[in-house]
Design a protein around this motif. Sequence first.
Motif, mmCIF file in Angstrom:
data_model
loop_
_atom_site.group_PDB
_atom_site.id
_atom_site.type_symbol
_atom_site.label_atom_id
_atom_site.label_comp_id
_atom_site.label_asym_id
_atom_site.label_seq_id
_atom_site.Cartn_x
_atom_site.Cartn_y
_atom_site.Cartn_z
ATOM 1 N N THR A 9 -30.746 1.499 47.051
ATOM 2 C CA THR A 9 -31.318 2.142 48.235
ATOM 3 C C THR A 9 -31.550 3.633 47.964
ATOM 4 O O THR A 9 -31.051 4.178 46.980
ATOM 5 C CB THR A 9 -30.364 2.026 49.444
ATOM 6 O OG1 THR A 9 -29.143 2.710 49.119
ATOM 7 C CG2 THR A 9 -30.062 0.579 49.766
ATOM 8 N N SER A 11 -30.344 6.148 49.690
ATOM 9 C CA SER A 11 -29.097 6.915 49.757
ATOM 10 C C SER A 11 -28.235 6.628 48.535
ATOM 11 O O SER A 11 -27.493 7.492 48.074
ATOM 12 C CB SER A 11 -28.336 6.641 51.055
ATOM 13 O OG SER A 11 -28.428 5.296 51.417
ATOM 14 N N MET A 57 -23.895 0.215 45.628
ATOM 15 C CA MET A 57 -24.536 -0.905 46.327
ATOM 16 C C MET A 57 -23.470 -1.785 46.959
ATOM 17 O O MET A 57 -22.280 -1.551 46.766
ATOM 18 C CB MET A 57 -25.338 -1.723 45.315
ATOM 19 C CG MET A 57 -24.492 -2.288 44.184
ATOM 20 S SD MET A 57 -25.453 -3.158 42.907
ATOM 21 C CE MET A 57 -26.361 -1.816 42.169
ATOM 22 N N ALA A 58 -23.931 -2.801 47.683
ATOM 23 C CA ALA A 58 -22.986 -3.743 48.279
ATOM 24 C C ALA A 58 -22.329 -4.562 47.171
ATOM 25 O O ALA A 58 -22.957 -4.922 46.180
ATOM 26 C CB ALA A 58 -23.704 -4.653 49.257
ATOM 27 N N MET A 59 -21.050 -4.803 47.376
ATOM 28 C CA MET A 59 -20.248 -5.602 46.467
ATOM 29 C C MET A 59 -20.929 -6.910 46.055
ATOM 30 O O MET A 59 -20.931 -7.287 44.885
ATOM 31 C CB MET A 59 -18.967 -5.927 47.227
ATOM 32 C CG MET A 59 -17.910 -6.497 46.405
ATOM 33 S SD MET A 59 -17.348 -5.305 45.230
ATOM 34 C CE MET A 59 -16.007 -4.626 46.155
ATOM 35 N N VAL A 81 -17.822 -0.408 41.910
ATOM 36 C CA VAL A 81 -18.802 -0.431 42.999
ATOM 37 C C VAL A 81 -18.472 0.669 44.004
ATOM 38 O O VAL A 81 -17.303 0.909 44.317
ATOM 39 C CB VAL A 81 -18.814 -1.804 43.720
ATOM 40 C CG1 VAL A 81 -19.470 -1.697 45.096
ATOM 41 C CG2 VAL A 81 -19.557 -2.841 42.891
ATOM 42 N N ASP A 83 -19.968 1.969 47.862
ATOM 43 C CA ASP A 83 -20.955 1.680 48.900
ATOM 44 C C ASP A 83 -21.930 2.844 48.990
ATOM 45 O O ASP A 83 -21.600 3.964 48.588
ATOM 46 C CB ASP A 83 -20.257 1.437 50.239
ATOM 47 C CG ASP A 83 -19.545 2.668 50.738
ATOM 48 O OD1 ASP A 83 -20.213 3.538 51.329
ATOM 49 O OD2 ASP A 83 -18.322 2.784 50.529
ATOM 50 N N ASP A 84 -23.120 2.603 49.516
ATOM 51 C CA ASP A 84 -24.158 3.633 49.441
ATOM 52 C C ASP A 84 -24.061 4.679 50.548
ATOM 53 O O ASP A 84 -24.992 5.469 50.746
ATOM 54 C CB ASP A 84 -25.560 3.011 49.323
ATOM 55 C CG ASP A 84 -26.105 2.536 50.647
ATOM 56 O OD1 ASP A 84 -25.313 2.366 51.584
ATOM 57 O OD2 ASP A 84 -27.329 2.333 50.740
ATOM 58 N N ALA A 85 -22.902 4.699 51.244
ATOM 59 C CA ALA A 85 -22.609 5.860 52.087
ATOM 60 C C ALA A 85 -21.472 6.654 51.436
ATOM 61 O O ALA A 85 -20.989 7.634 52.000
ATOM 62 C CB ALA A 85 -22.224 5.432 53.494
ATOM 63 N N LYS A 87 -18.346 5.843 50.992
ATOM 64 C CA LYS A 87 -17.052 5.792 51.687
ATOM 65 C C LYS A 87 -15.920 5.304 50.784
ATOM 66 O O LYS A 87 -14.816 5.818 50.825
ATOM 67 C CB LYS A 87 -17.162 4.875 52.916
ATOM 68 C CG LYS A 87 -18.043 5.484 53.992
ATOM 69 C CD LYS A 87 -18.046 4.659 55.268
ATOM 70 C CE LYS A 87 -18.933 5.352 56.299
ATOM 71 N NZ LYS A 87 -19.111 4.587 57.515
ATOM 72 N N HIS A 88 -16.199 4.258 50.020
ATOM 73 C CA HIS A 88 -15.179 3.691 49.140
ATOM 74 C C HIS A 88 -15.721 3.562 47.721
ATOM 75 O O HIS A 88 -16.902 3.299 47.524
ATOM 76 C CB HIS A 88 -14.750 2.296 49.624
ATOM 77 C CG HIS A 88 -13.968 2.306 50.895
ATOM 78 N ND1 HIS A 88 -14.540 2.034 52.116
ATOM 79 C CD2 HIS A 88 -12.658 2.557 51.135
ATOM 80 C CE1 HIS A 88 -13.603 2.118 53.061
ATOM 81 N NE2 HIS A 88 -12.457 2.437 52.494
ATOM 82 N N ILE A 90 -14.646 1.280 44.354
ATOM 83 C CA ILE A 90 -13.786 0.125 44.118
ATOM 84 C C ILE A 90 -13.812 -0.291 42.654
ATOM 85 O O ILE A 90 -14.873 -0.523 42.086
ATOM 86 C CB ILE A 90 -14.258 -1.058 44.999
ATOM 87 C CG1 ILE A 90 -14.346 -0.603 46.458
ATOM 88 C CG2 ILE A 90 -13.334 -2.254 44.850
ATOM 89 C CD1 ILE A 90 -15.543 -1.144 47.196
ATOM 90 N N ARG A 114 -12.926 7.063 49.089
ATOM 91 C CA ARG A 114 -11.540 6.631 48.941
ATOM 92 C C ARG A 114 -11.460 5.595 47.815
ATOM 93 O O ARG A 114 -12.238 4.649 47.786
ATOM 94 C CB ARG A 114 -11.076 6.008 50.254
ATOM 95 C CG ARG A 114 -9.659 5.465 50.197
ATOM 96 C CD ARG A 114 -9.229 5.022 51.584
ATOM 97 N NE ARG A 114 -8.083 4.153 51.529
ATOM 98 C CZ ARG A 114 -6.954 4.361 52.207
ATOM 99 N NH1 ARG A 114 -6.846 5.409 52.984
ATOM 100 N NH2 ARG A 114 -5.949 3.522 52.119
#
Lengths: 331, 331
Positions: A9, A11, A57-59, A81, A83-85, A87-88, A90, A114
């Motif tokens: 995406t 972002s 991206m999404a997991m 991974v 997320d495209d904001a 936040k985490h 992983i 995080r």
Amino acid sequence: MKIALLSVTKSGLKISKQLKMKLSQDPRIFQVDIFHKNVKETLRRIFDDYDAIIGIMAMGIMVRSICGLLSDKRRDPAIIVMDDAGKHVISLISGHLGGANDLTLEIANLTSARPVITTSTDVHGCMGIDALAKKYYWKIKNTDKIVKFNRALLDGAKIIIESPENLEYLFNDQLFRKSYMIKKGEDKIIKAILDKDEIKIKPCRLVAGVGTKKGINEEKIIEGLKKALSFLDLPLERLDIIATGEMKKGEKGIINASRILKKPLKFVDLNDLRLEDTHSKSSFVEDKFGVGSVCEAAALHVAGRGSRLILRKTSYDGIAIAVAVSREKVF
Amino acid sequence: MKIALLSVTKSGLKISKQLKMKLSQDPRIFQVDIFHKNVKETLRRIFDDYDAIIGIMAMGIMVRSICGLLSDKRRDPAIIVMDDAGKHVISLISGHLGGANDLTLEIANLTSARPVITTSTDVHGCMGIDALAKKYYWKIKNTDKIVKFNRALLDGAKIIIESPENLEYLFNDQLFRKSYMIKKGEDKIIKAILDKDEIKIKPCRLVAGVGTKKGINEEKIIEGLKKALSFLDLPLERLDIIATGEMKKGEKGIINASRILKKPLKFVDLNDLRLEDTHSKSSFVEDKFGVGSVCEAAALHVAGRGSRLILRKTSYDGIAIAVAVSREKVF
């Protein structure tokens, strides 16, 4: 370390670009490439070319895309991974042996994400035998026993590290103290012992290549070496050899530093230096000696065939230092 | 919903047991089974038998084990990972269509774990068209357009929902308001419209089966229906039909509730009730009518062939309610 960043995406791409800038500051990271869209096809193409692959991206996209590519936890790249904001972040694959957990923590440090780490030893505040080996650049022979050792360690067992060399410095590591004991051994290799079971371990050769201006004294060189090793989260004791080019044979500073630290010093012939493919290229040094970077070439040469740089040339106050590790894959 | 819990360590198994107890309280969840060790083999065996699989283990184990089993985002079960210290719970596969995100949030609510959701719409506080469809039990015909619609929505576009029915209740949903508009349509089906593109949508039939003691009044029945729907996070308006057994034909309460709510009421013949395989079994009702649960059987019968219970029998103050949804897989 070579890192690939993948996004799908807008972002995600923005995060990739910021992350590339930040990660590129780390002297352990030599190359960061950005890929956008066509996740499945891109992964198929680049999977074996990078030490770590970070998907913004999404997991689900990442998991579905790597499924056909995974082979073996000793060989697969670290997969992470975010997320495209942002936040985490992983750790997904190769948490220990591939270094995904450490890189996840680093990315979390560099951003506001995080970190999410799920390996059992880590979530219970323990250092598994694979994490210990990874951290100190040890090779494990019988990797099939890792799970058993780690499970025992989670149950509170203490693992004995038997070594012919003095490994007392490990006790400065809080997580090591928690789960391990040290015993002086007679055999040439290190052994991790649990009841009647043992894991055979060989430390890789860790070589610091040093380049200096003329007349730099030993204190400064020792300080530089300490700094370089600290980038690798290692104590100076872990270093095996200091290497430099033959043109530094008259440099008292390096010679004295080697004597004080009790680390052998190797002077590498100019012809041998020229054979090494360095990451850093200084046109000044290139013009003068025909070598891209004396410290990198010296470290690589002494670490031997199949070795790799783990810290690219870093300069402090007239001293340039790089660190190479000998071939890790073969026991 | 049928859920499988998989663990590999002692602490993982402990979490599984606690989680099973908590999840079993949820009337949307009909069965929770615990599996321990042999992850790869167990997953191969049970993969298609559960709506959701929750691994209390390191991410890498789960990812490597499901790789050969994943097929299609419209069919795969929800896959969730929780570390075995219960710090994080992570939605892995089938976040929207399979409901992994919602279940992840529920598990986080039931435990002290932090939920980790990575789907782009969610991390940006949007409700994608797939999440909207999942929430309201709508079937999407052209699932291949989901990505395009969701991406537009992330870029701030508004999607028009054109429907022959009154869907005003959707505006109570804050996330719906943010990204969607409603338009009265002429066609029989719902359409999601973005510029010249459209996604065809059919709502599934949602049937509440009701069983009551004699003489329960309409207020109580309406209150019970509201409560039942709220377990599904749905407004009462979303309900299509009320169903009950033919032996309730004289019950004014149900008849009046149906009239007030303007939801058709269907009385199901005893012989038809007996053909349905209910989840709940009351020996009292079984002895009297030869049916395990009147409300479940009535809901299933009216929802039709291929329907399934989404809320098992829940009792409030003399009223038993279950909810079934008509076949979801075929458009």
